[in-house]
Design an enzyme around this catalytic site. Sequence first.
Site, PDB file in Angstrom:
ATOM      1  N   SER A 204       0.842  -1.193   0.000  1.00  0.00           N
ATOM      2  CA  SER A 204       0.000   0.000   0.000  1.00  0.00           C
ATOM      3  C   SER A 204       0.878   1.245   0.000  1.00  0.00           C
ATOM      4  O   SER A 204       2.103   1.155   0.044  1.00  0.00           O
ATOM      5  CB  SER A 204      -0.912   0.003   1.217  1.00  0.00           C
ATOM      6  N   LYS A 205       0.219   2.371  -0.005  1.00  0.00           N
ATOM      7  CA  LYS A 205       0.947   3.649  -0.147  1.00  0.00           C
ATOM      8  C   LYS A 205       2.061   3.801   0.873  1.00  0.00           C
ATOM      9  O   LYS A 205       3.092   4.388   0.594  1.00  0.00           O
ATOM     10  CB  LYS A 205       0.017   4.852  -0.005  1.00  0.00           C
TER      11      LYS A 205
END
Length: 468
Positions: free
Chosen positions: A238-239
């Site tokens: 994820s980010k």
Amino acid sequence: MSDLRVRFAPSPTGFLHVGGARTALFNYLLARKEQGTFVLRIEDTDVERSTQESVDAILQAMDWLGLSYDEGPFYQSERYDLYKGKVSELLDQGLAYRCYCTPEELSAKREAVTQSGGKPRYDGTCRERTDQPDEPFVVRFKTPQEGSISFVDRIKGTISVENDELDDLIIQRTDGNPTYNFVVVIDDAEMGINLVLRGDDHVNNTVRQIPMYEALGYKVPEFAHVPMILGADKKRLSKRHGATSVMVYREMGYLPEAMVNYLVRLGWSCGDEEIFSMDDLIEKFSLDNVGRSAGVFNPDKLLWLNEHYIKTGDSQRLGDLVTEILVGQGVTVNDGPDMTAVIKTLQDRAKTLVDMADGARFYFQAPSSYDEKAAAKFLNDEKRGVLELLIKHLGELTDFTLEDVEGAFKAIMEESGLKLGKIGPTVRVALTGGTVSPGIYDVVAVLGKEAVMVRLQKALATLELVRQ
RNA sequence: GCGCUCAUCGUCUAGCCUGGUCUAGGACAUCGGCCUUUCACGCCGACGACAGGGGUUCGAAUCCCCUUGGGCGUACCA
């Protein structure tokens, strides 16, 4: 031409991330290898979250990676009539039913069941209901309650789940919109997809979808589920693990072939080989060598591959790419040295295109100031003689080839008795403003006589200034 | 919790299906050395893994079971 038909079906709720890109790549590779058909379908049934910007971003990213498709993009939002028809069909045949339970009731039940240690599944309240009150309803598919469902995954092998683990899936929402698990079946079937190659996270959906293929009278396709990509902490990527959008990598100066090469090796291998061109891949890629376990995204290796492709890349093309970056930064490139020559001096020492642009800037912009420490050490009064010698010998050159430049430096070294180590740094600071650059002969030769003389004179003038 | 699934160096992986050739190979990263006008590149070398426990077998990284750990799912998201 084979009859293989595969597809990539992203939902346009954001940019194309590396996981999606890899799935798309695998599909593309297989299609090209088998000379089959690669279909692109946009899964935008979630009206709330789907955006046109996301569609554009995904299309752009695929284009950048070189993943061309043969059919589509098809939009699910334009196929609602088809889905509606299928819902009625199932309703008419008694294979689906209307459910009047509200979301609130459902989540309350779910919570209660979970609390008491049970399985959070729909309890079938409306399954046998025959009345049709004038109230909002969803449509649920009647999942078989007996037996089990199994299928042979091309990557994972046989996967099997007991039917009593499954509940009756919602196929149409209160607002009349169909849901993912339903439309994906219809579309894959209607589009003739015979191999569904998608992410691991859909394995569980597969056993829910198979009964729907059957209920709808479709042939069940083959499935292949590729493992997920995880972050360094083994959590789903994820980010917070850094860049996950493939286009962000482009902005950071990565080459698409590096991204493709990296992505394909994450989960797939071909002996000890590490470097693959797209053509290599089309020839060599196979589901047989795709691993079954999730892999950790390793930015270092991606960077290494990028370095490799920069090192071995075509200078002209790299030049165009770097020019783009430089121009974007407001650097005028036209009246400077030949870009291809510039690139050649940089290819061995840059890891990204952005690095390259940074390293190339001095060729086009004379230093406006000198690095303080460097100037103190290499552009002090002691270096006056060196500068004067440089100006004299280089100024005498009519040709400015690498050989000529080298010759001039040799002459300077002989005349002054100094080694290159005593001359080079001074030239470098005078010419580039700092202490890091390609080989000094290269810099001088590529920069050209005019620019070199101007910069040398300026350095000398700076010395005068300091002296006064 | 339940279901599905996975498990070789820190990471990506080869080997596993068709046990012996594995004192487990390659790559990235790390560390050391060489090269060198800077920074790099390059070259050479080092470190480093069969998750644990039971079986089966003359012999297991390879086959079976259990445990542990990870991932995914469990939505009127896809």
